[in-house]
Design an enzyme around this catalytic site. Sequence first.
Site, PDB file in Angstrom:
ATOM      1  N   ASN A  12       0.838  -1.200   0.000  1.00 20.13           N
ATOM      2  CA  ASN A  12       0.000   0.000   0.000  1.00 20.13           C
ATOM      3  C   ASN A  12       0.876   1.255   0.000  1.00 20.13           C
ATOM      4  O   ASN A  12       1.544   1.556   0.982  1.00 20.13           O
ATOM      5  CB  ASN A  12      -0.905  -0.025   1.239  1.00 20.13           C
ATOM      6  CG  ASN A  12      -1.885   1.132   1.282  1.00 20.13           C
ATOM      7  OD1 ASN A  12      -1.542   2.266   0.959  1.00 20.13           O
ATOM      8  ND2 ASN A  12      -3.101   0.846   1.707  1.00 20.13           N
ATOM      9  N   ASP A  73      -1.686  -3.953  11.635  1.00 23.29           N
ATOM     10  CA  ASP A  73      -3.079  -4.210  11.327  1.00 23.29           C
ATOM     11  C   ASP A  73      -3.880  -3.126  12.021  1.00 23.29           C
ATOM     12  O   ASP A  73      -3.615  -2.797  13.190  1.00 23.29           O
ATOM     13  CB  ASP A  73      -3.522  -5.597  11.788  1.00 23.29           C
ATOM     14  CG  ASP A  73      -4.806  -6.042  11.085  1.00 23.29           C
ATOM     15  OD1 ASP A  73      -5.050  -5.580   9.948  1.00 23.29           O
ATOM     16  OD2 ASP A  73      -5.566  -6.835  11.655  1.00 23.29           O
TER      17      ASP A  73
END
Length: 205
Positions: A12, A73
């Site tokens: 990302n 996360d």
Amino acid sequence: MSKIDIVVSTGNKHKIEEIKDILMELPINVLSKNDVGLESLDVVEDGETLEENALKKASEISKRVNKIVIADDTGLFVDKLGGRPGVYSSRYAGEEATFEDNNKKLLKELENVPMEERTAKFMTVIAIVMPDGAYDTVIGECKGKIAFTPKGNGGFGYDPLFIVDGYDKTFAELGNDLKNKISHRAKALNKLREKIRTIIGNGRK
């Protein structure tokens, strides 16, 4: 001092730039998994907690590179929804869901819920795994509320919907400079920065 490579278990670009910005003063090279030839490695995030998912992602990369690896996360926990979407935040509207799909589902589930009951928090857990297998985790948290409609053009994910406590603007409206000082990921990365400083100071690589 020569720079130390740190691999981030993500492809990302938004996340990589955010991490580079927050850790920029450290003598490190921040690399994505794509930079080390692991763009096809897709780790199944089947943990029941953010910590389990972060550790799993970092460990899978660590098995394949002899470098320090970090993985995060992040989840959005909405009080009115019993903590959903939580660990399923990135795939709330389905495995192939876009940011927009997830935002639309969240707004639908909070339809007719008044602002005072739209409280939520973002949480980020970052795992750091050393080449010798030693690991640690850090946590960052940011509280706020869910807007009635998306606002702002910056950020990604749920940023257009998350109104940050104390600012009355969404992350997407605040701009990256401010967001990277106050966000959940920024808080976790600030803690991580101190751990990396200690690692560098101890000469451990």
